[in-house]
Design an enzyme around this catalytic site. Structure first.
Site, PDB file in Angstrom:
ATOM      1  N   LYS A  55       0.840  -1.207   0.000  1.00 41.02           N
ATOM      2  CA  LYS A  55       0.000   0.000   0.000  1.00 41.02           C
ATOM      3  C   LYS A  55       0.875   1.257   0.000  1.00 41.02           C
ATOM      4  O   LYS A  55       1.937   1.264   0.646  1.00 41.02           O
ATOM      5  CB  LYS A  55      -0.898  -0.036   1.244  1.00 41.02           C
ATOM      6  N   SER A 130      -9.770   1.358   2.491  1.00 38.20           N
ATOM      7  CA  SER A 130      -8.925   2.170   1.648  1.00 38.20           C
ATOM      8  C   SER A 130      -7.804   1.382   0.969  1.00 38.20           C
ATOM      9  O   SER A 130      -7.167   1.891   0.051  1.00 38.20           O
ATOM     10  CB  SER A 130      -8.306   3.298   2.467  1.00 38.20           C
ATOM     11  N   SER A 154     -10.023  -0.870   6.704  1.00 39.58           N
ATOM     12  CA  SER A 154      -9.450  -0.730   5.367  1.00 39.58           C
ATOM     13  C   SER A 154      -8.757  -1.949   4.772  1.00 39.58           C
ATOM     14  O   SER A 154      -8.461  -1.951   3.582  1.00 39.58           O
ATOM     15  CB  SER A 154      -8.489   0.447   5.338  1.00 39.58           C
TER      16      SER A 154
HETATM   17  N1  GLN Z   1     -13.376   3.779   5.958  1.00 42.72           N
HETATM   18  C1  GLN Z   1     -12.720   4.138   7.164  1.00 42.72           C
HETATM   19  C2  GLN Z   1     -12.324   5.590   7.116  1.00 42.72           C
HETATM   20  O1  GLN Z   1     -12.603   6.198   6.153  1.00 42.72           O
HETATM   21  C3  GLN Z   1     -11.558   3.241   7.421  1.00 42.72           C
HETATM   22  C4  GLN Z   1     -10.263   3.727   6.918  1.00 42.72           C
HETATM   23  C5  GLN Z   1      -9.111   2.825   7.260  1.00 42.72           C
HETATM   24  O2  GLN Z   1      -9.271   1.787   7.891  1.00 42.72           O
HETATM   25  N2  GLN Z   1      -7.927   3.271   6.897  1.00 42.72           N
HETATM   26  O3  GLN Z   1     -11.738   6.117   7.998  1.00 42.72           O
END
Ligand code: GLN
Length: 436
Positions: A55, A130, A154
């Site tokens: 990532k 994400s 994410s």
């Molecule tokens: N969807 C969640 C957010 O927008 C999780 C993001 C994540 O786990 N990095 O914060």
């Protein structure tokens, strides 16, 4: 097949298909050289020849670590994150850098400054995020495994929508050193892979106490064993699409019938507060973490160069911080986090694991996110956030399909109980393969 041949095959596939799915932002220019060197190596590390995508928020020396943001477009990693050091020592190869929601803020893969990622397992639908590119790189067959980060879901969210396995480790199992924070009290790096076994291997290599992350703890090696009689806790949560809940119920029923495990319905009283609590913590911590992107060190000032969701969190975090009087918001959120943590800890003393869906809704069509209400989008995290707040481990693995779209189920265990969780998950995975 030699490692060099395998690497070439992956690169070939990426060349043909990445344009379509937009999973990888950058390829390691030395991959073939590194593969050749491994082919000659006598003493083999545990990840020998495994090809891994990473990532874009995990530092790798000399690789562009943009967090899929214009803000860091010109930033190259100046050092290796601890997890990367461990992969290199373990003879794993890094194939490239994955697309993601900008600064890990999002759950759809649409919030990247470099364009959305497509879902190869459900064309036209969001891949989830994400860690969108990491999940898609695995699902599309661009690598053996991938690294993502999970603050509120994410890793598990895109694993669920792409039909693969994703693990959010217990907080502190894996070092965060070298990870660009979204919310440092919740972030964890973890693996995405096609099987529980592969995910376990990568997790076992990257985990461990690290002096550079004081939250890390000592842990014994991950062992996959046949579990004894397991007591599963199930949780009925409001707002879950009934088709998804039915699928998970059916799966739990199969598990119960096949293995003779016990199933018990349980309750976690304040779980409905998880989403609000999480976003308050994330807004405040993210705002503070982004103060170093002021244009002096990394080129661009974040407020001038970021996308809408990142800006929303910065402005929101700044407002909350300003109006903070005797810590009335942030402190309150920490208190509720502690309550949810305690409730989950207590439940996990009575059952071995919890099984719930990974996501409460079906993936939407790509680009539809722009038309949705923010609260509607945040509500998709309702089932993944609790594990982050409680600091426990959680895995998402394929549970089946609805209208040909993959649906994931989550198995959660207590803090540091990765071996138990992964052992249970492997049995559940086997059952899917038998296809009763
Ligand atoms: N969807 C969640 C957010 O927008 C999780 C993001 C994540 O786990 N990095 O914060």
């Amino acid at each position: 097949m030699t490692i060099e041949q395998k690497a070439k095959q992956y690169l070939e596939k990426i060349k043909k298909e990445n344009k379509k799915v937009n999973a990888l932002l950058y390829l390691n220019p030395n991959l073939i050289e590194e593969a050749k060197a491994l082919d000659k190596k006598q003493k083999k590390g545990r990840l020998y020849g495994k090809i891994i995508a990473v990532k874009a928020n995990i530092n790798i020396k000399d690789f562009p670590i943009s967090c899929a943001s214009k803000t860091l477009e010109d930033y190259n990693g100046t050092y290796d994150a601890t997890v990367i050091e461990k992969i290199k020592v373990g003879d794993g190869l890094i194939i490239g850098i994955c697309n993601m929601d900008e600064f890990a803020a999002g759950g759809s893969g649409e919030n990247s400054a470099f364009g959305p990622t497509q879902n190869p397992s459900a064309p036209g639908k969001i891949p989830g995020g994400s860690s969108s590119g990491s999940a898609v790189a695995v699902a599309a067959g661009f690598c053996d495994m991938a690294l993502g980060s999970d603050t509120g879901g994410s890793i598990r969210n895109p694993a669920s929508f792409c039909g693969i396995v994703g693990v959010k480790p217990s907080y502190g199992l894996v070092s965060r050193y070298g990870l660009i924070d979204l919310s440092m009290s919740l972030d964890q790096i973890g693996p995405l892979a096609k099987s529980v076994e592969d995910a376990s291997l990568l997790l076992d290599v990257i985990k461990g106490k690290d002096e550079r992350d004081t939250k890390t703890f000592e842990s014994s090696p991950i062992k996959l064993e046949k579990p004894k009689k397991i007591k599963i806790g199930i949780l009925k949560i409001k707002g879950v699409d009934s088709r998804i809940q039915d699928l998970i119920d059916k799966k739990v029923h199969e598990i119960k019938k096949f293995y003779g495990w016990e199933v018990k319905e349980i309750e976690v009283k304040h779980i409905d507060l998880a989403v609000q609590t999480y976003y308050l913590l994330v807004y405040v911590e993210f705002f503070s973490a982004t103060r170093r992107f002021d244009g002096r060190r990394y080129g661009k000032k974040i407020e001038d160069s970021c996308g809408q969701e990142v800006l929303r969190r910065i402005l929101g975090g700044s407002e909350i911080t300003k109006s903070e009087f005797k810590g009335r918001y942030y402190k309150k959120a920490i208190e509720i986090k502690e309550i949810i943590k305690e409730e989950l800890e207590n439940v996990l003393k009575k059952v071995d694991c919890l099984i719930i869906p990974t996501i409460p809704g079906m993936p939407w069509n790509i680009n539809e996110g722009a038309k949705m209400k923010t609260e509607e989008i945040y509500a998709y995290d309702a089932l993944t956030i609790p594990a982050n707040l409680a600091e426990i481990c959680s895995i998402s693995l394929p549970a089946g399909k609805i209208n040909n779209i993959p649906i994931g189920m989550q198995i959660m265990c207590g803090k540091g109980e990765e071996s138990k969780m992964l052992s249970i998950a492997r049995e559940v995975e086997k059952l899917s393969l038998i296809n009763i």
